[in-house]
Design an enzyme around this catalytic site. Structure first.
Site, mmCIF file in Angstrom:
data_model
loop_
_atom_site.group_PDB
_atom_site.id
_atom_site.type_symbol
_atom_site.label_atom_id
_atom_site.label_comp_id
_atom_site.label_asym_id
_atom_site.label_seq_id
_atom_site.Cartn_x
_atom_site.Cartn_y
_atom_site.Cartn_z
ATOM 1 N N LYS A 49 29.768 -40.120 24.060
ATOM 2 C CA LYS A 49 28.420 -39.563 23.900
ATOM 3 C C LYS A 49 28.398 -38.125 24.421
ATOM 4 O O LYS A 49 27.921 -37.222 23.760
ATOM 5 C CB LYS A 49 27.416 -40.446 24.660
ATOM 6 C CG LYS A 49 26.001 -39.978 24.540
ATOM 7 C CD LYS A 49 25.022 -40.956 25.165
ATOM 8 C CE LYS A 49 23.647 -40.301 25.257
ATOM 9 N NZ LYS A 49 22.617 -41.141 25.828
ATOM 10 N N GLU A 97 37.949 -40.069 31.594
ATOM 11 C CA GLU A 97 38.915 -41.014 31.020
ATOM 12 C C GLU A 97 39.145 -40.717 29.537
ATOM 13 O O GLU A 97 40.279 -40.633 29.064
ATOM 14 C CB GLU A 97 38.408 -42.457 31.149
ATOM 15 C CG GLU A 97 38.344 -42.995 32.561
ATOM 16 C CD GLU A 97 37.036 -42.676 33.280
ATOM 17 O OE1 GLU A 97 36.305 -41.749 32.846
ATOM 18 O OE2 GLU A 97 36.758 -43.336 34.295
ATOM 19 N N GLY A 135 24.383 -45.089 26.050
ATOM 20 C CA GLY A 135 25.749 -45.504 25.738
ATOM 21 C C GLY A 135 25.875 -47.004 25.507
ATOM 22 O O GLY A 135 26.473 -47.461 24.536
ATOM 23 N N ARG A 136 25.274 -47.802 26.389
ATOM 24 C CA ARG A 136 25.431 -49.262 26.275
ATOM 25 C C ARG A 136 24.533 -49.864 25.202
ATOM 26 O O ARG A 136 24.555 -51.085 24.987
ATOM 27 C CB ARG A 136 25.181 -49.913 27.641
ATOM 28 C CG ARG A 136 23.855 -49.556 28.270
ATOM 29 C CD ARG A 136 23.805 -49.931 29.738
ATOM 30 N NE ARG A 136 22.579 -49.509 30.394
ATOM 31 C CZ ARG A 136 22.402 -48.299 30.940
ATOM 32 N NH1 ARG A 136 23.363 -47.405 30.886
ATOM 33 N NH2 ARG A 136 21.268 -47.993 31.529
ATOM 34 N N GLU A 141 24.477 -52.365 34.171
ATOM 35 C CA GLU A 141 24.264 -50.914 34.244
ATOM 36 C C GLU A 141 22.779 -50.618 33.995
ATOM 37 O O GLU A 141 22.253 -49.601 34.435
ATOM 38 C CB GLU A 141 25.154 -50.172 33.227
ATOM 39 C CG GLU A 141 25.404 -48.726 33.610
ATOM 40 C CD GLU A 141 26.421 -48.018 32.724
ATOM 41 O OE1 GLU A 141 26.119 -47.786 31.543
ATOM 42 O OE2 GLU A 141 27.522 -47.691 33.211
ATOM 43 N N HIS A 163 38.084 -75.129 32.566
ATOM 44 C CA HIS A 163 39.265 -75.432 33.377
ATOM 45 C C HIS A 163 39.447 -74.391 34.476
ATOM 46 O O HIS A 163 40.553 -74.219 34.995
ATOM 47 C CB HIS A 163 40.501 -75.491 32.476
ATOM 48 C CG HIS A 163 40.423 -76.639 31.522
ATOM 49 N ND1 HIS A 163 40.908 -77.890 31.825
ATOM 50 C CD2 HIS A 163 39.857 -76.743 30.300
ATOM 51 C CE1 HIS A 163 40.660 -78.708 30.813
ATOM 52 N NE2 HIS A 163 40.020 -78.031 29.873
ATOM 53 N N LYS A 220 32.422 -40.679 40.192
ATOM 54 C CA LYS A 220 33.007 -39.665 39.296
ATOM 55 C C LYS A 220 33.199 -38.346 40.049
ATOM 56 O O LYS A 220 34.244 -37.703 39.961
ATOM 57 C CB LYS A 220 32.087 -39.409 38.090
ATOM 58 C CG LYS A 220 31.993 -40.544 37.098
ATOM 59 C CD LYS A 220 31.117 -40.097 35.924
ATOM 60 C CE LYS A 220 30.689 -41.253 35.063
ATOM 61 N NZ LYS A 220 29.720 -40.892 34.034
HETATM 62 O O1 F6P Z 1 30.058 -45.361 33.087
HETATM 63 C C1 F6P Z 1 29.046 -44.463 32.895
HETATM 64 C C2 F6P Z 1 28.873 -44.043 31.476
HETATM 65 O O2 F6P Z 1 28.056 -42.930 31.497
HETATM 66 C C3 F6P Z 1 28.304 -45.155 30.594
HETATM 67 O O3 F6P Z 1 26.941 -45.255 30.665
HETATM 68 C C4 F6P Z 1 28.788 -44.718 29.259
HETATM 69 O O4 F6P Z 1 28.692 -45.765 28.345
HETATM 70 C C5 F6P Z 1 30.199 -44.325 29.587
HETATM 71 O O5 F6P Z 1 30.093 -43.697 30.849
HETATM 72 C C6 F6P Z 1 30.869 -43.436 28.600
HETATM 73 O O6 F6P Z 1 30.215 -42.212 28.431
HETATM 74 P P1 F6P Z 1 30.510 -41.278 27.191
HETATM 75 O O7 F6P Z 1 30.183 -42.038 25.945
HETATM 76 O O8 F6P Z 1 29.655 -40.077 27.388
HETATM 77 O O9 F6P Z 1 31.976 -40.926 27.219
#
Ligand code: F6P
Length: 564
Positions: A216, A222, A288-289, A374, A405, A529
């Site tokens: 987003k 990452e 995002g979620r 979240e 199990h 972060k």
């Molecule tokens: O973990 C925090 C967060 O901001 C989530 O809300 C989001 O889904 C994820 O990081 C990834 O963010 P982006 O889509 O901006 O890479």
């Protein structure tokens, strides 16, 4: 703060007081699902609901008709209906980010263009403009018209993203695998741990691989690290095989043919070297979620095709309409959210299990963990004041029968009350027989047996009647009255899956509204972060190391001593 009403403190409402009295009376009288079923032949009818392809049985919950009435009173007193309308209309109910919350616009039909203009944007028209572009792009990839830099068709997609830019697509990809019809496999990379990328690109040919970078913000550590790693893997592979000569022009051409992006930040996408023509946008009003049905689902359209994605969106939309149009007392979506509040705040339940009796849904609990926790794992209300009660259920689970199990022991006989949602489907795409035995029926009998055992238990007399030694009787008793909701679908297809996701999105909304939360921000992920950025130099720089707290410093020293 945006001009929206302050949250109403649920604990100060008359409904809350009535619910507390009602709870205390139920407990004093003795809660017994066995008795409640015996005394009321219509209990199942009273607590069963149908919503499109899904059938819901709420009868094995610790609720009476009075409970439902009082929970609906509570919902009205805290303004669930008004806030629901505000969300669907595009009011900035995400106060801390001053944003509208319009994931529901992502699934509105094209015919609704012009009907939802928010902050000057025709949201539905824009959604369909991007959808149309995604459909044509995906069709090109699926048909082989889209070629890699050496002229070969795409055989594999590597989708890079994390959190909401990963969990939804992975879960849906796994869930709808029987509908993958283009012979294109998708692998999802999320973790910054280089092991994730290394394993996911193993065996792939860069010439036939398309990388979809999903973020987003297009700034997430990452994802951007993995995207650069994927770029290096692809370009090194192409150079090594002599497919490109490594000149700037050949590199740019390779990136153009093998990288596409999904983001709200199209400027950064372009800076990365991705052709803006191959970038698919979404908007700040999609959290995002809450984004799997936006451009974030591009890899799914490539794997399953536009028609399946359309059915997926229609499933969401059916639930949106039902949620908006059905009176609270009959609205299973709202009721599931309210019953979760009932367990959390009046029974002190801390966690909630989700147990899909369908192997294809094995990532559904992980998906729900982000969606629910979240969203509602917060101690501050949407106007900045502290919460007045416990919030945020801890969601967890595992596909049945594997969970049986493993952790079901604790649900059946432990000291915690753990409400559980069981999800199963009448049909399977993989019918199988073990001799004369239909294996799907064997599987479903486990789903039914577990909900039955949890509700009705096993008494000491029943255990004794089996000849059990007296001292061992308590260990073999099942208390029962462990609440479950059964969601029974016809089959797990794109439509039903869209319904399931929208169901939980709105459950989260109802709970968040009762608790006064902004369920659409996530400030709790920020500190880690920031600190990670400060810590990274300390691995090699003594000055940065000296600035760390004693524990962090000692751990980095261990690393320095042992890194080979
Ligand atoms: O973990 C925090 C967060 O901001 C989530 O809300 C989001 O889904 C994820 O990081 C990834 O963010 P982006 O889509 O901006 O890479």
């Amino acid at each position: 703060m945006p001009n929206i009403p302050a949250p109403i403190d649920a604990t100060k409402t008359s409904a809350w007081k009535a619910l507390q009295d009602h709870h205390d009376k139920l407990v004093a009288d003795g809660i017994s699902l066995k008795d409640w079923f015996a005394k009321d032949a219509d209990r199942v009818d009273k607590f069963s609901y149908d919503l499109s392809d899904l059938h819901f049985d709420l009868s094995k919950n610790l609720v009476t008709e009075e409970t439902i009435k009082l929970l609906c009173d509570l919902a009205r007193e805290v303004g669930v209906e008004d806030r629901r309308a505000a969300m669907f209309e595009g009011v900035h109910i995400n106060t801390t980010e001053d944003r509208a919350v319009l994931h529901t616009a992502l699934r509105r039909p094209a015919a609704d263009a012009g009907k939802l203009v928010v902050d000057g944007q025709d949201c539905v028209a824009d959604v369909h403009e991007v959808l149309d572009r995604m459909y044509s792009f995906a069709e090109c990839v699926r048909s082989g018209e889209w070629r890699g830099v050496t002229g070969k068709a795409i055989k594999n997609v590597v989708s890079i993203g994390i959190g909401g830019s990963d969990l939804g697509p992975v879960m849906v990809y796994e869930a709808l695998k029987p509908y993958a019809d283009a012979g294109i496999g998708v692998r999802y990379v999320s973790n910054i741990d280089p092991n994730d990328m290394a394993e996911k690109v193993k065996g792939l040919d860069p010439e036939t691989t398309l990388v979809v970078v999903v973020s987003k913000t297009f700034t997430t550590l990452e994802t951007m690290t993995n995207a650069r790693e994927a770029k290096a893997w692809l370009l090194n592979g192409l150079k090594a095989s002599g497919a490109i000569d490594g000149s700037d022009a050949s590199v740019a051409e390779a990136v153009k043919h093998h990288f596409v992006a999904v983001s709200t930040n199209l400027k950064l996408v372009e800076d990365f070297g991705i052709d803006p023509q191959n970038a698919f946008g979404f908007w700040s009003w999609v959290g995002g979620r809450y984004s799997v049905d936006s451009a974030v689902g591009l890899s799914l359209i490539i794997a399953f095709g536009p028609k399946v994605f359309e059915e997926f969106l229609a499933g969401f939309h059916d639930v949106d309409r039902y949620f908006c149009e059905t009176p609270l007392e009959k609205n299973v979506v709202a009721l599931m959210g309210l019953i979760n509040v009932w367990y959390s705040n009046f029974f002190g339940a801390e966690s909630h299990a989700v147990l899909p009796y369908n192997q294809y849904l094995h990532r559904f609990p992980a998906y729900l963990q982000q969606l629910t926790m979240e969203s509602n794992g917060k101690s501050t209300r949407w106007d900045g004041t502290p919460v007045t009660t416990t919030t945020g259920e801890i969601f967890w689970g595992e596909a049945g029968t594997n969970g049986q199990h493993s952790f079901y022991q604790l649900i059946h006989q432990g000291t915690h009350l753990i409400p559980a949602d069981f999800i199963a489907f009448a049909n399977t795409p993989n019918p199988a027989k073990d001799g004369e035995q239909d294996v799907h029926e064997l599987f479903l009998s486990n789903f039914l047996a577990q909900t039955k055992a949890l509700a009705f238990g096993k008494t000491a007399d029943e255990v004794r009647a089996e000849g059990t030694a007296e001292w061992m009787v308590p260990a073999r008793c099942f208390p029962g009255n462990r609440p479950t909701t059964s969601i029974f679908g016809i089959k797990l297809d794109a439509h039903a899956l869209g319904e399931l996701i929208a169901l939980y999105e709105h459950i989260v909304f109802v709970e968040g509204t009762v608790w006064g939360l902004d369920s659409f921000d996530q400030w709790g992920v920020e500190l880690g972060k920031q600190l990670a950025k400060q810590i990274t130099p300390a691995f090699h720089d003594d000055e940065a190391l000296a600035k760390q707290d004693a524990s962090t410093k000692a751990l980095i020293e261990f690393y320095r001593a042992h890194r080979e």
